[in-house]
Motif scaffolding. Sequence first.
Motif, PDB file in Angstrom:
ATOM      1  N   GLU A  48       0.992  -0.882  -0.109  1.00  0.00           N
ATOM      2  CA  GLU A  48       0.018  -0.300  -0.273  1.00  0.00           C
ATOM      3  C   GLU A  48       0.386   1.252   0.028  1.00  0.00           C
ATOM      4  OE1 GLU A  48      -2.737  -0.283   3.309  1.00  0.00           O
ATOM      5  OE2 GLU A  48      -3.572  -2.419   2.557  1.00  0.00           O
ATOM      6  N   VAL A  49       0.231   2.288  -0.294  1.00  0.00           N
ATOM      7  CA  VAL A  49       0.811   3.162  -0.649  1.00  0.00           C
ATOM      8  C   VAL A  49       0.444   4.495   0.903  1.00  0.00           C
ATOM      9  CG1 VAL A  49       1.957   5.953  -1.552  1.00  0.00           C
ATOM     10  CG2 VAL A  49       1.572   3.577  -3.450  1.00  0.00           C
ATOM     11  N   SER A  50       1.827   5.281   1.420  1.00  0.00           N
ATOM     12  CA  SER A  50       1.619   5.692   2.566  1.00  0.00           C
ATOM     13  C   SER A  50       1.456   7.356   2.012  1.00  0.00           C
ATOM     14  CB  SER A  50       1.635   5.193   3.653  1.00  0.00           C
ATOM     15  OG  SER A  50       3.201   5.353   3.941  1.00  0.00           O
ATOM     16  N   ARG A  51       0.668   8.045   2.926  1.00  0.00           N
ATOM     17  CA  ARG A  51       1.129   9.463   3.358  1.00  0.00           C
ATOM     18  C   ARG A  51       2.783   9.656   3.188  1.00  0.00           C
ATOM     19  NH1 ARG A  51      -2.078  14.113   2.680  1.00  0.00           N
ATOM     20  NH2 ARG A  51      -0.913  16.349   3.160  1.00  0.00           N
ATOM     21  N   GLU A  52       3.067   8.781   4.708  1.00  0.00           N
ATOM     22  CA  GLU A  52       5.027   9.004   4.742  1.00  0.00           C
ATOM     23  C   GLU A  52       5.489   8.353   3.764  1.00  0.00           C
ATOM     24  OE1 GLU A  52       7.814   7.593   8.238  1.00  0.00           O
ATOM     25  OE2 GLU A  52       5.272   6.970   7.779  1.00  0.00           O
ATOM     26  N   ILE A  72       9.719   9.976  -0.210  1.00  0.00           N
ATOM     27  CA  ILE A  72      10.195   9.969  -1.541  1.00  0.00           C
ATOM     28  C   ILE A  72      10.462  11.648  -2.410  1.00  0.00           C
ATOM     29  CG2 ILE A  72       9.138   9.990  -4.480  1.00  0.00           C
ATOM     30  CD1 ILE A  72       8.968   6.359  -2.912  1.00  0.00           C
ATOM     31  N   TYR A  73       9.033  12.466  -1.983  1.00  0.00           N
ATOM     32  CA  TYR A  73       9.244  13.978  -2.584  1.00  0.00           C
ATOM     33  C   TYR A  73      10.108  14.791  -1.926  1.00  0.00           C
ATOM     34  CZ  TYR A  73       5.987  13.035  -6.097  1.00  0.00           C
ATOM     35  OH  TYR A  73       5.484  12.831  -7.518  1.00  0.00           O
ATOM     36  N   GLU A  74      10.667  14.258  -1.013  1.00  0.00           N
ATOM     37  CA  GLU A  74      11.949  14.800  -0.143  1.00  0.00           C
ATOM     38  C   GLU A  74      12.759  14.574  -0.864  1.00  0.00           C
ATOM     39  OE1 GLU A  74      12.061  14.521   3.772  1.00  0.00           O
ATOM     40  OE2 GLU A  74      10.333  15.553   4.668  1.00  0.00           O
ATOM     41  N   LEU A  75      13.421  13.775  -0.740  1.00  0.00           N
ATOM     42  CA  LEU A  75      14.883  13.044  -1.617  1.00  0.00           C
ATOM     43  C   LEU A  75      14.545  13.666  -3.375  1.00  0.00           C
ATOM     44  CD1 LEU A  75      14.646   9.341  -0.527  1.00  0.00           C
ATOM     45  CD2 LEU A  75      16.482  11.628   0.117  1.00  0.00           C
ATOM     46  N   ARG A  76      13.097  13.579  -4.203  1.00  0.00           N
ATOM     47  CA  ARG A  76      13.306  14.192  -5.451  1.00  0.00           C
ATOM     48  C   ARG A  76      13.771  16.160  -5.300  1.00  0.00           C
ATOM     49  NH1 ARG A  76       7.954  14.069  -8.582  1.00  0.00           N
ATOM     50  NH2 ARG A  76      10.179  14.659 -10.387  1.00  0.00           N
ATOM     51  N   LEU A  77      13.352  16.756  -4.155  1.00  0.00           N
ATOM     52  CA  LEU A  77      13.166  18.040  -4.030  1.00  0.00           C
ATOM     53  C   LEU A  77      15.294  17.895  -3.174  1.00  0.00           C
ATOM     54  CD1 LEU A  77      10.603  19.777  -1.582  1.00  0.00           C
ATOM     55  CD2 LEU A  77      11.473  20.288  -4.438  1.00  0.00           C
ATOM     56  N   LEU A  78      16.048  17.547  -2.928  1.00  0.00           N
ATOM     57  CA  LEU A  78      17.081  17.641  -2.868  1.00  0.00           C
ATOM     58  C   LEU A  78      17.827  17.004  -4.187  1.00  0.00           C
ATOM     59  CD1 LEU A  78      17.206  15.915   0.861  1.00  0.00           C
ATOM     60  CD2 LEU A  78      18.198  18.454   0.116  1.00  0.00           C
ATOM     61  N   ILE A 130      -0.612  15.270  -5.985  1.00  0.00           N
ATOM     62  CA  ILE A 130      -0.463  13.591  -5.656  1.00  0.00           C
ATOM     63  C   ILE A 130      -1.550  13.576  -4.024  1.00  0.00           C
ATOM     64  CG2 ILE A 130       0.355  11.668  -4.529  1.00  0.00           C
ATOM     65  CD1 ILE A 130       2.399  11.669  -7.113  1.00  0.00           C
ATOM     66  N   LEU A 131      -0.841  14.784  -3.109  1.00  0.00           N
ATOM     67  CA  LEU A 131      -1.298  14.029  -1.829  1.00  0.00           C
ATOM     68  C   LEU A 131      -2.955  14.311  -1.614  1.00  0.00           C
ATOM     69  CD1 LEU A 131       1.805  15.383   0.563  1.00  0.00           C
ATOM     70  CD2 LEU A 131       0.886  12.987   0.425  1.00  0.00           C
ATOM     71  N   SER A 132      -3.399  15.986  -1.939  1.00  0.00           N
ATOM     72  CA  SER A 132      -4.821  16.044  -2.063  1.00  0.00           C
ATOM     73  C   SER A 132      -5.994  15.028  -3.385  1.00  0.00           C
ATOM     74  CB  SER A 132      -4.819  17.548  -2.466  1.00  0.00           C
ATOM     75  OG  SER A 132      -4.572  17.607  -4.188  1.00  0.00           O
ATOM     76  N   ARG A 133      -5.477  15.056  -5.032  1.00  0.00           N
ATOM     77  CA  ARG A 133      -6.096  13.812  -5.251  1.00  0.00           C
ATOM     78  C   ARG A 133      -6.410  12.594  -4.704  1.00  0.00           C
ATOM     79  NH1 ARG A 133      -7.765  16.932  -9.958  1.00  0.00           N
ATOM     80  NH2 ARG A 133      -7.421  18.730  -9.345  1.00  0.00           N
ATOM     81  N   TYR A 134      -5.195  11.628  -4.319  1.00  0.00           N
ATOM     82  CA  TYR A 134      -4.981  10.395  -3.858  1.00  0.00           C
ATOM     83  C   TYR A 134      -4.994  10.380  -2.623  1.00  0.00           C
ATOM     84  CZ  TYR A 134      -3.662   5.713  -3.647  1.00  0.00           C
ATOM     85  OH  TYR A 134      -2.853   4.058  -3.640  1.00  0.00           O
ATOM     86  N   LEU A 135      -4.110  11.407  -1.538  1.00  0.00           N
ATOM     87  CA  LEU A 135      -3.977  10.027  -0.202  1.00  0.00           C
ATOM     88  C   LEU A 135      -4.996  11.278   0.393  1.00  0.00           C
ATOM     89  CD1 LEU A 135       0.047   9.739  -0.501  1.00  0.00           C
ATOM     90  CD2 LEU A 135      -1.974   8.290  -0.397  1.00  0.00           C
ATOM     91  N   ARG A 136      -6.231  12.071   0.092  1.00  0.00           N
ATOM     92  CA  ARG A 136      -7.359  12.328   1.057  1.00  0.00           C
ATOM     93  C   ARG A 136      -7.594  11.557   2.375  1.00  0.00           C
ATOM     94  NH1 ARG A 136     -10.797  15.590  -3.596  1.00  0.00           N
ATOM     95  NH2 ARG A 136     -11.016  12.828  -4.340  1.00  0.00           N
ATOM     96  N   ARG A 137      -7.753  10.208   1.923  1.00  0.00           N
ATOM     97  CA  ARG A 137      -7.783   9.662   3.569  1.00  0.00           C
ATOM     98  C   ARG A 137      -7.272   9.700   4.573  1.00  0.00           C
ATOM     99  NH1 ARG A 137      -5.530   5.562  -0.633  1.00  0.00           N
ATOM    100  NH2 ARG A 137      -3.819   4.473  -0.251  1.00  0.00           N
TER     101      ARG A 137
END
Length: 221
Positions: free
Chosen positions: A74-78, A83-89, A214-221
């Motif tokens: 499963e994909v979690s918000r965490e 992963i996006y923290e790493l992308r930004l770096l 992604i956080l707003s559209r997919y991981l709103r739960r």
Amino acid sequence: MGRNPQDNRLSMKAYEWIRDEILANRLHEGEPLSENRLAQELAISRTPIREALRNLEQDGFVKSVPGKGAFVAEVSREDVVEIYELRLLLEPLAARTAVGRVPEEAIDALEADWRDLRDRAARGEAVEYEEVHLLDRRSHGLLNEHSSNRKLRQILSLLHSQIERFQFLSARSLADVRDTAAQHLEICAVLRRRDPEALARLLEEHIRRSEDYILSRYLRR
């Protein structure tokens, strides 16, 4: 004793097939992954399937539960945030080292394809999301593969294989396609100017917007 090259090839075939099924959401979160069923589906033995599942677990696509077997992770918000923290770096760093190394003809081809996609979406024509996804992957891959840092290229390759899953799991409208195309066309324009700092800033903005989506559209739960 080394592994049989045939086993390696079959394991990679199984890995890529299962990963692509997960990315396309044909294998859903939490779905059990039966070695027998997968072996029958791919017409190979269970040994390369087992190896592929181990590798997929290392890459975050599969989760093994003792006594129960393997399941689509499963994909979690965490997961997304980390992963996006790493992308930004990492991606702006890769872009800075790649900006003078990307061939002009590669920029021309990429820009032409994004313009075509944008124009078709603006006319209300049907645009398959897989087409958008492949072009997005090609855009980021172009910068990553021309980075002068080999280790950085390897790390980003692994990250993007996981990012793809988030992208496939989110549905986009034609307006979103036009916005995505506009962002990438701006990236192409800055890349053509060979401005490393402007490109890094633009990528940071693009990555943040992607994460927010992604956080707003997919991981709103």
